[in-house]
Motif scaffolding. Structure first.
Motif, PDB file in Angstrom:
ATOM      1  N   UNK A   1       0.778  -1.232   0.000  1.00  0.00           N
ATOM      2  CA  UNK A   1       0.000   0.000   0.000  1.00  0.00           C
ATOM      3  C   UNK A   1       0.812   1.286   0.000  1.00  0.00           C
ATOM      4  N   UNK A   2       2.140   1.208   0.011  1.00  0.00           N
ATOM      5  CA  UNK A   2       2.966   2.418   0.165  1.00  0.00           C
ATOM      6  C   UNK A   2       3.383   3.033  -1.175  1.00  0.00           C
ATOM      7  N   UNK A   3       3.176   2.320  -2.280  1.00  0.00           N
ATOM      8  CA  UNK A   3       3.762   2.770  -3.546  1.00  0.00           C
ATOM      9  C   UNK A   3       2.699   3.388  -4.451  1.00  0.00           C
ATOM     10  N   UNK A   4       3.173   3.942  -5.518  1.00  0.00           N
ATOM     11  CA  UNK A   4       2.391   4.787  -6.422  1.00  0.00           C
ATOM     12  C   UNK A   4       1.067   4.165  -6.875  1.00  0.00           C
ATOM     13  N   UNK A   5       0.006   4.867  -6.577  1.00  0.00           N
ATOM     14  CA  UNK A   5      -1.316   4.469  -7.059  1.00  0.00           C
ATOM     15  C   UNK A   5      -1.927   3.287  -6.317  1.00  0.00           C
ATOM     16  N   UNK A   6      -1.311   2.837  -5.265  1.00  0.00           N
ATOM     17  CA  UNK A   6      -1.757   1.613  -4.592  1.00  0.00           C
ATOM     18  C   UNK A   6      -2.695   1.968  -3.435  1.00  0.00           C
ATOM     19  N   UNK A   7      -3.916   2.347  -3.795  1.00  0.00           N
ATOM     20  CA  UNK A   7      -4.859   2.653  -2.726  1.00  0.00           C
ATOM     21  C   UNK A   7      -5.688   1.429  -2.348  1.00  0.00           C
ATOM     22  N   UNK A   8      -5.680   0.463  -3.200  1.00  0.00           N
ATOM     23  CA  UNK A   8      -6.338  -0.819  -2.917  1.00  0.00           C
ATOM     24  C   UNK A   8      -5.642  -1.846  -3.801  1.00  0.00           C
ATOM     25  N   UNK A   9      -6.210  -3.031  -3.939  1.00  0.00           N
ATOM     26  CA  UNK A   9      -5.452  -4.058  -4.672  1.00  0.00           C
ATOM     27  C   UNK A   9      -5.740  -4.065  -6.176  1.00  0.00           C
ATOM     28  N   UNK A  10      -6.326  -2.973  -6.690  1.00  0.00           N
ATOM     29  CA  UNK A  10      -6.621  -2.964  -8.124  1.00  0.00           C
ATOM     30  C   UNK A  10      -5.541  -2.274  -8.953  1.00  0.00           C
TER      31      UNK A  10
ATOM     32  N   UNK B   1      -1.328  -0.287  -9.247  1.00  0.00           N
ATOM     33  CA  UNK B   1      -0.035   0.125  -8.685  1.00  0.00           C
ATOM     34  C   UNK B   1       1.100  -0.864  -8.802  1.00  0.00           C
ATOM     35  N   UNK B   2       0.815  -2.162  -8.818  1.00  0.00           N
ATOM     36  CA  UNK B   2       1.920  -3.129  -8.849  1.00  0.00           C
ATOM     37  C   UNK B   2       2.778  -2.887 -10.085  1.00  0.00           C
ATOM     38  N   UNK B   3       4.051  -2.759  -9.878  1.00  0.00           N
ATOM     39  CA  UNK B   3       4.964  -2.480 -10.990  1.00  0.00           C
ATOM     40  C   UNK B   3       5.578  -1.102 -10.890  1.00  0.00           C
ATOM     41  N   UNK B   4       4.911  -0.212 -10.146  1.00  0.00           N
ATOM     42  CA  UNK B   4       5.421   1.161 -10.011  1.00  0.00           C
ATOM     43  C   UNK B   4       5.997   1.326  -8.607  1.00  0.00           C
ATOM     44  N   UNK B   5       7.238   0.932  -8.452  1.00  0.00           N
ATOM     45  CA  UNK B   5       7.821   0.834  -7.109  1.00  0.00           C
ATOM     46  C   UNK B   5       8.507   2.127  -6.666  1.00  0.00           C
ATOM     47  N   UNK B   6       7.707   3.202  -6.688  1.00  0.00           N
ATOM     48  CA  UNK B   6       8.181   4.453  -6.098  1.00  0.00           C
ATOM     49  C   UNK B   6       7.156   4.855  -5.045  1.00  0.00           C
ATOM     50  N   UNK B   7       7.594   5.607  -4.060  1.00  0.00           N
ATOM     51  CA  UNK B   7       6.704   5.931  -2.945  1.00  0.00           C
ATOM     52  C   UNK B   7       5.575   6.841  -3.426  1.00  0.00           C
ATOM     53  N   UNK B   8       4.368   6.573  -2.988  1.00  0.00           N
ATOM     54  CA  UNK B   8       3.208   7.350  -3.417  1.00  0.00           C
ATOM     55  C   UNK B   8       3.245   8.738  -2.755  1.00  0.00           C
ATOM     56  N   UNK B   9       3.339   9.775  -3.603  1.00  0.00           N
ATOM     57  CA  UNK B   9       3.481  11.143  -3.077  1.00  0.00           C
ATOM     58  C   UNK B   9       2.241  11.623  -2.351  1.00  0.00           C
ATOM     59  N   UNK B  10       1.073  11.161  -2.809  1.00  0.00           N
ATOM     60  CA  UNK B  10      -0.168  11.645  -2.181  1.00  0.00           C
ATOM     61  C   UNK B  10      -0.237  11.183  -0.730  1.00  0.00           C
ATOM     62  N   UNK B  11       0.108   9.944  -0.524  1.00  0.00           N
ATOM     63  CA  UNK B  11      -0.023   9.380   0.824  1.00  0.00           C
ATOM     64  C   UNK B  11       1.206   9.699   1.660  1.00  0.00           C
ATOM     65  N   UNK B  12       2.337   9.730   0.990  1.00  0.00           N
ATOM     66  CA  UNK B  12       3.606   9.921   1.704  1.00  0.00           C
ATOM     67  C   UNK B  12       4.334  11.133   1.125  1.00  0.00           C
ATOM     68  N   UNK B  13       3.820  12.356   1.384  1.00  0.00           N
ATOM     69  CA  UNK B  13       4.422  13.545   0.758  1.00  0.00           C
ATOM     70  C   UNK B  13       5.903  13.714   1.080  1.00  0.00           C
ATOM     71  N   UNK B  14       6.323  13.243   2.213  1.00  0.00           N
ATOM     72  CA  UNK B  14       7.765  13.338   2.543  1.00  0.00           C
ATOM     73  C   UNK B  14       8.450  11.993   2.368  1.00  0.00           C
ATOM     74  N   UNK B  15       7.885  11.185   1.529  1.00  0.00           N
ATOM     75  CA  UNK B  15       8.433   9.837   1.360  1.00  0.00           C
ATOM     76  C   UNK B  15       8.177   9.002   2.605  1.00  0.00           C
ATOM     77  N   UNK B  16       8.877   7.903   2.700  1.00  0.00           N
ATOM     78  CA  UNK B  16       8.703   7.047   3.879  1.00  0.00           C
ATOM     79  C   UNK B  16       9.571   7.522   5.046  1.00  0.00           C
ATOM     80  N   UNK B  17      10.264   8.651   4.837  1.00  0.00           N
ATOM     81  CA  UNK B  17      11.231   9.080   5.860  1.00  0.00           C
ATOM     82  C   UNK B  17      10.625   9.306   7.241  1.00  0.00           C
ATOM     83  N   UNK B  18       9.463   9.986   7.321  1.00  0.00           N
ATOM     84  CA  UNK B  18       8.935  10.209   8.680  1.00  0.00           C
ATOM     85  C   UNK B  18       8.700   8.885   9.411  1.00  0.00           C
ATOM     86  N   UNK B  19       8.172   7.915   8.692  1.00  0.00           N
ATOM     87  CA  UNK B  19       7.925   6.625   9.348  1.00  0.00           C
ATOM     88  C   UNK B  19       9.246   5.919   9.650  1.00  0.00           C
ATOM     89  N   UNK B  20      10.141   5.943   8.673  1.00  0.00           N
ATOM     90  CA  UNK B  20      11.435   5.268   8.876  1.00  0.00           C
ATOM     91  C   UNK B  20      12.162   5.876  10.072  1.00  0.00           C
TER      92      UNK B  20
END
Ligand code: DGJ
Length: 773
Positions: A399-408, A410-429
């Motif tokens: 659920x963390x990558x581009x366009x992956x809001x559900x299971x329909x 996003x698979x294949x686009x392995x960059x962090x989703x900007x909408x959900x993670x505007x600062x990337x995964x850094x705050x969580x990491x």
């Protein structure tokens, strides 16, 4: 040069061609035909060893390790024939080996060929074999049946392969001059008594040779009259099935690469064999693509065997001149009881240099806590709760990558989703690592959603056939990694994420079957190439990020073979976390995979996949015996629950050294409602057992329960182990008198007489701590 033996009695008069060479005491080479110049299968040279040589004696070779004997006959006219695979026969002198061979030759039966038909490790119809042939294939219809003549046998002792010890390694080179094929068979006896074998078939002819199959076969004695293998489905892996060994072929195929219903093991043994006794033999294919495993009695003369190999789709492997097909390793284990058979697999896995040696971190996986709801506050609160419970690794799932809001999508686009993670995964990491935990991240590298930038840009990179796409499953397709561009795309994106973030763990998922899976560049079947490409991807990422551990997940335990386990540190055993279901799933998977590699989580009070409700004590005691994790929204748990979880995590961390290095034992309790299993520390100074009440018992109280696997002559203190020590006495029932102060008994008495246990409600368990006095 030291001549160690003679091979004068080979069945073909080849003495003038024969040369026996030995550079020192550890290597024996029998060259049966000296011209090997045109084969590329040259012997490995970097082997060193020193050991006594057990063979050859008149073409007989006796390989022994850890209570297992493998007696092979290799003649020029026939591929290796296993005369005995099973209990150790001791140090057999040459004349006794000869006698063993003589005693093994069957009389000719009416209606059969005039000479006995050998069951070789790759059985051949040219010798009269009527069961499944070891090699099938053809050259535009011709060369459909092989007859290999052995040219060279080579044996080395106490060597290594890929850093892991090998007790004996035999290499047999053979040639079918008519069919223009060469064959190399490797047979290894590993130090723990596990046997493995594989074949390499090379086309030396001018025209293409299409390989249909290459299956290795191991003989069974007539005593093996019952088969145990496993089936199942998503959320219910490794359901055992037992049945008679009858004439014909009991064939288990996996035609979709991953497989929840495929059997990890095909075993056959003496009727009624159990964990602790009864001779049993089993095979496993170390391959993550399509496989076939079978138990066969294909001859009227009654020979039985276990066979296995890769299942090749039509035309999938076509060899041009000089090209070779190498089969996966087929592992074969023998035991007096399933525990011993299983222990040989565990011993092997633990002997490998890449086997995880550090303490297995207690982890939290957020999947069943949040699913696709990736909200930073929610995820950091979960991290806080997990850290407070003693968790050491935090795994952000799907659920963390581009366009992956559900299971329909996003698979294949392995960059962090900007909408959900505007600062990337850094705050969580930062938050996770600030709490002292390691960060883990989910990927599904072999998959693509049609709704993804990748699929839109490269629809030809999807495994497909003709002008049609395979039916979608979970809205996704399989990305064909045999396309260099696809492989590089996935490698590049994952590599970048692993480089940017402090990730120590990758959960590598695989959520759909490979069906109708063609490679667009050729139009041919693509599962074989895809499997190799996926291995290469994992290998390359591991090499680039050696500190990262990998988990193999395929919708749970759909990919748990030794091929994937060569390059992953654990498997996600099942998507079903229901502790009752897990008892069976882990018992089956655990025959092959040791506890430290079995992902086992404490789930929510009510299972998300079965709706069953279980006490935390039962969920904890179940997860305790694997690589423990938590997959539950701890932020929604009560204070009491959170502190009980913390007690389980602390107990796991305290005892994991024993649990992850000891020997797994199970019992054959007469009450099917009771499952008793445990782990005994190497040296037998300590053990932990679980007594699990699956359903209501036949008896209440259960009676004296045996605790096997300890040292018979050592006295042990036995007492309940916290936090798995709580028993809720049933209606008007009491605890056994020894319960509060423990009891002292010898290992012999514990295994032979046992101890009284409290009556438990169904779907509960207690833990016992057994320590040498
Ligand atoms: C299937 C896995 O087995 C689950 O644990 C989870 O990772 C989901 N996939 C995510 O899509």
């Amino acid at each position: 040069m030291k001549l160690l033996t003679s091979i004068g009695d080979l069945d073909t008069p080849i003495s003038s061609d024969v040369e026996i060479t030995s550079t020192d005491d550890e290597e024996v080479t029998m060259t049966m035909q000296t011209d090997l110049a045109d084969t590329a299968d040259t012997a490995d040279t970097a082997e060193t060893a020193a050991a006594t040589i057990p063979g050859p004696t008149d073409g007989l070779w006796h390989l022994r390790a850890a209570g297992v004997s493998l007696v092979l006959e290799v003649a020029r006219s026939a591929l290796p024939q296993i005369l005995h695979w099973g209990a150790d026969l001791g140090d057999l002198p040459a004349d006794e080996l000869d006698a063993l061979r003589a005693a093994a030759v069957p009389p000719v039966a009416s209606g059969t060929p005039d000479a006995p038909v050998p069951l070789t490790i790759l059985p051949e119809q040219s010798a009269g074999w009527l069961g499944t042939p070891g090699v099938t294939g053809h050259r535009d219809g011709a060369d459909f049946s092989t007859r290999f003549l052995v040219e060279q046998v080579r044996l080395v002792h106490d060597v290594e392969r890929d850093g892991a010890p090998v007790a004996h390694r035999m290499t047999v080179d053979a040639r079918d001059a008519e069919a223009d094929l060469t064959l190399r068979i490797e047979i290894e006896m590993l130090p723990g008594g596990l046997v493995r074998a594989r074949g390499r078939l090379r086309n030396t002819g001018a025209a293409v040779f299409t390989v249909g199959s290459l299956d290795l076969a191991l003989p069974l004695p007539r005593e093996a009259d019952e088969i145990l293998d496993f089936t199942g489905r998503h959320l219910r892996e490794r359901s055992p099935q037992r049945h008679d060994f009858v004439a014909g072929t009991h064939l288990r195929e996996s035609r979709r690469a991953r497989s929840h219903d495929g059997t990890l093991l095909m075993t056959a043994g003496r009727r009624g064999f159990g964990y602790r006794s009864g001779e049993v033999w089993g095979v496993h294919v170390a391959w993550s693509g399509n496989t076939r495993t079978f138990a066969e009695q294909g001859m009227p003369t009654g020979e039985r065997l276990l066979g296995a190999g890769e299942l090749l789709l039509a035309g999938e492997v076509r060899l041009s001149t000089g090209q070779a097909y190498e089969s996966p390793w087929v592992y074969a284990s023998y035991g007096d009881g399933l525990d011993e058979l299983s222990h040989r697999f565990h011993t092997y896995l633990r002997s490998r240099p890449q086997h995880p040696g550090s303490p297995r971190k207690a982890l939290v996986n957020v999947w069943e806590a949040v699913y696709f709801d990736h909200d930073l506050d929610r995820l950091t609160a979960l991290a806080d709760a997990a850290a407070a419970a003693g968790v050491e690794r935090y795994v952000l799932d799907d659920g963390w990558f581009r366009g992956r809001r559900d299971d329909t999508a996003g698979l294949g686009d392995w960059t962090v989703d900007d909408d959900v993670w505007p600062e990337g995964l850094h705050p969580l990491a930062d938050h996770v690592t600030g709490l002292g935990m390691e960060l883990g991240l989910w990927f599904e590298p072999e998959m693509v959603n049609p709704d993804s930038d990748l699929a839109r840009a490269h629809p030809e990179w999807i495994l497909q056939t003709g002008n049609r796409m395979p039916p979608e499953a979970r809205h996704q397709q399989v990305l064909d990694l045999a396309h260099t561009g696809a492989w590089e795309h996935v490698y590049g994106q994952i590599d970048a994420i692993l480089a940017e973030y402090p990730i120590g763990f990758v959960k590598w998922d695989h959520n759909r079957d490979l069906v109708d899976a063609g490679h667009t560049a050729t139009g041919g079947a693509g599962v074989h190439a895809q499997t190799h490409a996926a291995y290469r991807l994992l290998d390359a990422l591991r090499a680039a990020h050696p500190h990262v551990e990998f988990e193999s997940c395929a919708g749970g335990g759909g990919r748990a073979d030794l091929g994937i386990l060569e390059r992953t540190e654990r498997i996600w055993t099942s998507d079903c976390i229901d502790a009752l279901e897990r008892q069976t799933i882990e018992a089956g998977t655990g025959l092959l995979v040791p506890p430290e590699m079995l992902g086992s989580h404490i789930g929510s009070p009510t299972s998300h996949t079965t709706g069953r409700r279980h006490e935390l004590s039962f969920r904890g005691a179940t997860a305790f015996f694997g690589h423990l994790g938590i997959e539950w929204d701890l932020t929604a748990a009560s204070e009491a629950e959170r502190s009980e979880v913390a007690r389980w995590v602390a107990a796991y961390r305290q005892h994991r050294d024993l649990l992850h290095h000891g020997r797994s034992v199970r019992t054959d309790d007469p009450d099917p409602a009771l499952r008793v299993h445990g782990v005994v520390r190497e040296g037998a100074g300590e053990a932990i057992f679980a007594v699990v009440q699956l359903t209501t018992g036949v008896w209440a109280p259960p009676g004296r329960v045996r605790l096997p696997g300890l040292d018979p002559d050592t006295t042990y203190d036995v007492r309940p182990l916290a936090p798995g020590d709580e028993v809720e006495p049933g209606h008007g029932e009491a605890l056994p008198p020894w319960w509060s102060d423990g009891v002292r008994l010898s290992g012999r008495t514990l295994a032979g007489a046992g101890v009284q246990l409290p009556h438990q409600f169904p779907e509960r368990s207690v833990l016992l701590h057994v320590t040498a006095v």
